[in-house]
Motif scaffolding. Structure first.
Motif, PDB file in Angstrom:
ATOM      1  N   LEU A   1       1.156  -0.879   0.383  1.00 20.15           N
ATOM      2  CA  LEU A   1       0.410  -0.112  -0.146  1.00 20.15           C
ATOM      3  C   LEU A   1       0.591   1.671  -0.006  1.00 20.15           C
ATOM      4  O   LEU A   1       0.731   2.065  -0.925  1.00 20.15           O
ATOM      5  N   GLU A   2       1.870   0.911   0.977  1.00 19.42           N
ATOM      6  CA  GLU A   2       2.382   2.369   0.751  1.00 19.42           C
ATOM      7  C   GLU A   2       2.949   3.291  -0.137  1.00 19.42           C
ATOM      8  O   GLU A   2       2.975   4.503  -0.257  1.00 19.42           O
ATOM      9  N   PRO A   3       3.692   3.138  -1.543  1.00 26.41           N
ATOM     10  CA  PRO A   3       3.902   3.072  -2.501  1.00 26.41           C
ATOM     11  C   PRO A   3       3.094   4.306  -3.000  1.00 26.41           C
ATOM     12  O   PRO A   3       3.538   5.285  -3.955  1.00 26.41           O
ATOM     13  N   ALA A   4       1.640   3.514  -2.884  1.00 26.50           N
ATOM     14  CA  ALA A   4       0.563   4.478  -3.225  1.00 26.50           C
ATOM     15  C   ALA A   4       0.066   6.412  -2.531  1.00 26.50           C
ATOM     16  O   ALA A   4      -0.384   6.648  -3.043  1.00 26.50           O
ATOM     17  N   VAL A   5       0.710   6.045  -1.073  1.00 31.30           N
ATOM     18  CA  VAL A   5      -0.135   7.015   0.079  1.00 31.30           C
ATOM     19  C   VAL A   5       1.189   7.692  -0.505  1.00 31.30           C
ATOM     20  O   VAL A   5       2.609   8.162   0.081  1.00 31.30           O
ATOM     21  N   ILE A   6       0.116   9.367   0.182  1.00 27.10           N
ATOM     22  CA  ILE A   6       1.435  10.747  -0.199  1.00 27.10           C
ATOM     23  C   ILE A   6       1.469  10.336   0.991  1.00 27.10           C
ATOM     24  O   ILE A   6       1.267  11.361   1.952  1.00 27.10           O
TER      25      ILE A   6
ATOM     26  N   ALA B   1      -7.807  -1.333   2.089  1.00 29.50           N
ATOM     27  CA  ALA B   1      -7.846  -1.809   2.220  1.00 29.50           C
ATOM     28  C   ALA B   1      -7.446   0.302   1.830  1.00 29.50           C
ATOM     29  O   ALA B   1      -7.588   0.915   2.195  1.00 29.50           O
ATOM     30  N   SER B   2      -7.397  -0.050   0.638  1.00 27.68           N
ATOM     31  CA  SER B   2      -6.947   1.064  -0.743  1.00 27.68           C
ATOM     32  C   SER B   2      -7.878   1.624  -1.132  1.00 27.68           C
ATOM     33  O   SER B   2      -8.577   2.710  -0.960  1.00 27.68           O
TER      34      SER B   2
ATOM     35  N   ILE C   1      -8.019   9.908   2.426  1.00 23.44           N
ATOM     36  CA  ILE C   1      -5.762  10.239   2.543  1.00 23.44           C
ATOM     37  C   ILE C   1      -5.395  10.143   0.674  1.00 23.44           C
ATOM     38  O   ILE C   1      -6.042   9.434  -0.151  1.00 23.44           O
ATOM     39  N   PRO C   2      -4.244  11.563   1.027  1.00 24.21           N
ATOM     40  CA  PRO C   2      -4.151  11.554  -0.789  1.00 24.21           C
ATOM     41  C   PRO C   2      -3.426  10.649  -1.232  1.00 24.21           C
ATOM     42  O   PRO C   2      -2.654   9.971  -0.173  1.00 24.21           O
ATOM     43  N   MET C   3      -3.267  10.495  -2.331  1.00 24.30           N
ATOM     44  CA  MET C   3      -3.056   9.044  -2.899  1.00 24.30           C
ATOM     45  C   MET C   3      -2.517   9.321  -4.860  1.00 24.30           C
ATOM     46  O   MET C   3      -3.351   9.835  -5.218  1.00 24.30           O
ATOM     47  N   LYS C   4      -1.525   8.611  -4.735  1.00 25.31           N
ATOM     48  CA  LYS C   4      -1.163   8.616  -6.063  1.00 25.31           C
ATOM     49  C   LYS C   4      -2.171   7.556  -6.648  1.00 25.31           C
ATOM     50  O   LYS C   4      -2.422   7.722  -8.225  1.00 25.31           O
ATOM     51  N   GLY C   5      -3.162   6.826  -6.457  1.00 21.85           N
ATOM     52  CA  GLY C   5      -3.836   6.068  -6.969  1.00 21.85           C
ATOM     53  C   GLY C   5      -4.556   4.267  -6.352  1.00 21.85           C
ATOM     54  O   GLY C   5      -3.341   4.838  -5.311  1.00 21.85           O
ATOM     55  N   LEU C   6      -5.551   4.021  -6.581  1.00 20.33           N
ATOM     56  CA  LEU C   6      -5.904   3.255  -5.596  1.00 20.33           C
ATOM     57  C   LEU C   6      -5.196   1.993  -5.929  1.00 20.33           C
ATOM     58  O   LEU C   6      -4.284   1.545  -7.074  1.00 20.33           O
ATOM     59  N   VAL C   7      -4.317   0.888  -4.838  1.00 22.88           N
ATOM     60  CA  VAL C   7      -4.052  -0.768  -5.098  1.00 22.88           C
ATOM     61  C   VAL C   7      -4.461  -1.279  -5.078  1.00 22.88           C
ATOM     62  O   VAL C   7      -5.814  -1.095  -4.598  1.00 22.88           O
ATOM     63  N   THR C   8      -4.527  -2.354  -6.181  1.00 18.60           N
ATOM     64  CA  THR C   8      -5.332  -3.137  -7.027  1.00 18.60           C
ATOM     65  C   THR C   8      -4.937  -4.524  -7.015  1.00 18.60           C
ATOM     66  O   THR C   8      -3.237  -4.471  -7.455  1.00 18.60           O
ATOM     67  N   ALA C   9      -5.327  -6.148  -6.126  1.00 20.90           N
ATOM     68  CA  ALA C   9      -4.542  -7.067  -6.363  1.00 20.90           C
ATOM     69  C   ALA C   9      -5.435  -7.835  -6.635  1.00 20.90           C
ATOM     70  O   ALA C   9      -6.391  -8.128  -6.390  1.00 20.90           O
ATOM     71  N   ILE C  10      -4.196  -9.360  -6.964  1.00 20.59           N
ATOM     72  CA  ILE C  10      -5.195 -10.857  -7.602  1.00 20.59           C
ATOM     73  C   ILE C  10      -4.523 -11.011  -7.415  1.00 20.59           C
ATOM     74  O   ILE C  10      -2.605 -11.445  -7.001  1.00 20.59           O
ATOM     75  N   ALA C  11      -4.813 -13.182  -6.865  1.00 23.92           N
ATOM     76  CA  ALA C  11      -3.774 -14.066  -7.140  1.00 23.92           C
ATOM     77  C   ALA C  11      -3.485 -15.073  -8.474  1.00 23.92           C
ATOM     78  O   ALA C  11      -5.559 -15.305  -8.983  1.00 23.92           O
TER      79      ALA C  11
ATOM     80  N   GLY D   1       0.747   2.285 -13.112  1.00 22.90           N
ATOM     81  CA  GLY D   1       1.646   1.218 -13.602  1.00 22.90           C
ATOM     82  C   GLY D   1       2.721   0.213 -12.540  1.00 22.90           C
ATOM     83  O   GLY D   1       3.604  -0.614 -12.879  1.00 22.90           O
ATOM     84  N   GLU D   2       2.678   0.647 -11.726  1.00 28.33           N
ATOM     85  CA  GLU D   2       3.796  -0.079 -10.521  1.00 28.33           C
ATOM     86  C   GLU D   2       3.070  -0.923  -9.929  1.00 28.33           C
ATOM     87  O   GLU D   2       2.039  -1.735  -9.447  1.00 28.33           O
ATOM     88  N   ILE D   3       4.372  -2.147  -9.762  1.00 25.56           N
ATOM     89  CA  ILE D   3       3.543  -3.801  -8.805  1.00 25.56           C
ATOM     90  C   ILE D   3       4.401  -2.645  -7.939  1.00 25.56           C
ATOM     91  O   ILE D   3       5.650  -2.904  -7.346  1.00 25.56           O
ATOM     92  N   THR D   4       3.661  -3.317  -6.930  1.00 30.23           N
ATOM     93  CA  THR D   4       3.910  -3.083  -5.457  1.00 30.23           C
ATOM     94  C   THR D   4       3.836  -4.805  -4.725  1.00 30.23           C
ATOM     95  O   THR D   4       4.246  -4.446  -3.832  1.00 30.23           O
ATOM     96  N   LEU D   5       3.539  -5.239  -4.807  1.00 30.39           N
ATOM     97  CA  LEU D   5       3.272  -6.770  -4.597  1.00 30.39           C
ATOM     98  C   LEU D   5       3.438  -8.117  -5.494  1.00 30.39           C
ATOM     99  O   LEU D   5       2.976  -7.794  -6.283  1.00 30.39           O
TER     100      LEU D   5
END
Ligand code: UDP
Length: 245
Positions: free
Chosen positions: A110-115, A145-146, A154-164, A197-201
């Motif tokens: 989550l951290e890379p998305a949150v300012i 959480a996102s 909370i200001p963010m660069k964008g939502l974080v989205t996840a899938i397995a 376009g960042e992969i965070t996990l």
């Protein structure tokens, strides 16, 4: 090719259907509701098939003890917990090694998305509670959480989205359920910020050939873009409802 576990669960039948009848790239039904708690600053419930996760955000608020505060940014504090009744075999209530590890992994996703620089010397608490687990709780937690962070303003660069994603033999599969997670050949949870376009996990349990790996990544990004649209719709539903009220 039919794939059967040692407990005789059919993971993949001759028609290419999975244990719950889905096609290889089919998602379980997803429900996302934002703003479900009165006294949290932001909240969301995400359900993916049998997996149900509640996320709540509290903050930014002053950091105590003060020596843990950062002079130039906020600290994101994440606690992922499973309720005792969320899994088949009762989970002991104290935080397990797995819950401590997942709290760290989810925080880092989550951290890379949150300012965080907007709120020096403060802490933002993210509480995640798994109400029911049927595979993919970490990715449902990141999605919830996102949304809760966005709901808290909370200001963010964008939502974080996840899938397995993963594989059963040579068949790539999307959105693994509990039996696929336990008996499948590979499980690859991925979190992504679609707007940057960042992969965070990126994790992997099992093995994967380079070709299948490329296919998994390609189908994951396609699916993540769809889930991102669902997240935006869930946020819109809350704010359009508030406007009407
Ligand atoms: N699980 C369980 N008991 C536990 C932890 C996990 O039954 O104490 C199940 C649960 O359904 C979970 C699945 O195992 O979703 C896969 O767990 P994993 O650690 O791979 O994380 P997840 O896929 O939930 O992110």
């Amino acid at each position: 090719m039919t794939i059967v576990t040692k407990d005789n669960i059919i993971l993949l039948n001759e028609k290419g259907r999975r244990s719950d009848g889905r096609k290889w790239n089919e998602l379980r039904p997803i429900s996302m509701v934002v703003g479900v708690l009165e006294r949290a600053d932001g909240s969301a419930i995400v359900e993916t098939g049998g997996t149900k996760v509640l996320a709540a955000v509290y903050g930014p608020k002053e950091m105590y003890p003060k020596h843990l505060a950062m002079p130039d940014r906020a600290i994101l504090r994440v606690a992922y917990r499973m309720t005792s009744f969320s899994v088949e075999e009762r989970k002991k209530p104290h935080p397990s090694r797995r819950e401590i590890e997942l709290s760290k992994v989810i925080k880092e996703a989550l951290e890379p998305a949150v300012i965080l620089e907007e709120f020096p010397r403060t802490v933002i608490d993210v509480y995640i509670l798994v109400l029911q687990a049927d595979g993919g709780t970490r990715v449902a937690s990141i999605n919830a959480a996102s949304l809760a962070l966005a709901d808290a303003g909370i200001p963010m660069k964008g939502l974080v989205t996840a899938i397995a994603v993963g594989r059963l033999g040579n068949q790539v599969i999307v959105d693994l359920n509990d039996v696929e997670d336990k008996y499948g050949n590979a499980d690859m949870p991925i979190a992504y910020i679609p707007s940057t376009g960042e992969i965070t996990l990126f994790q992997m349990d099992g093995t994967m050939s380079p070709d299948l790996f490329d296919k998994c990544l390609e189908v994951a990004i396609e699916t993540l873009n769809k889930i991102h649209e669902m997240q935006k719709e869930a946020l819109k539903r809350k704010y359009l409802k508030n406007k009407k009220d």
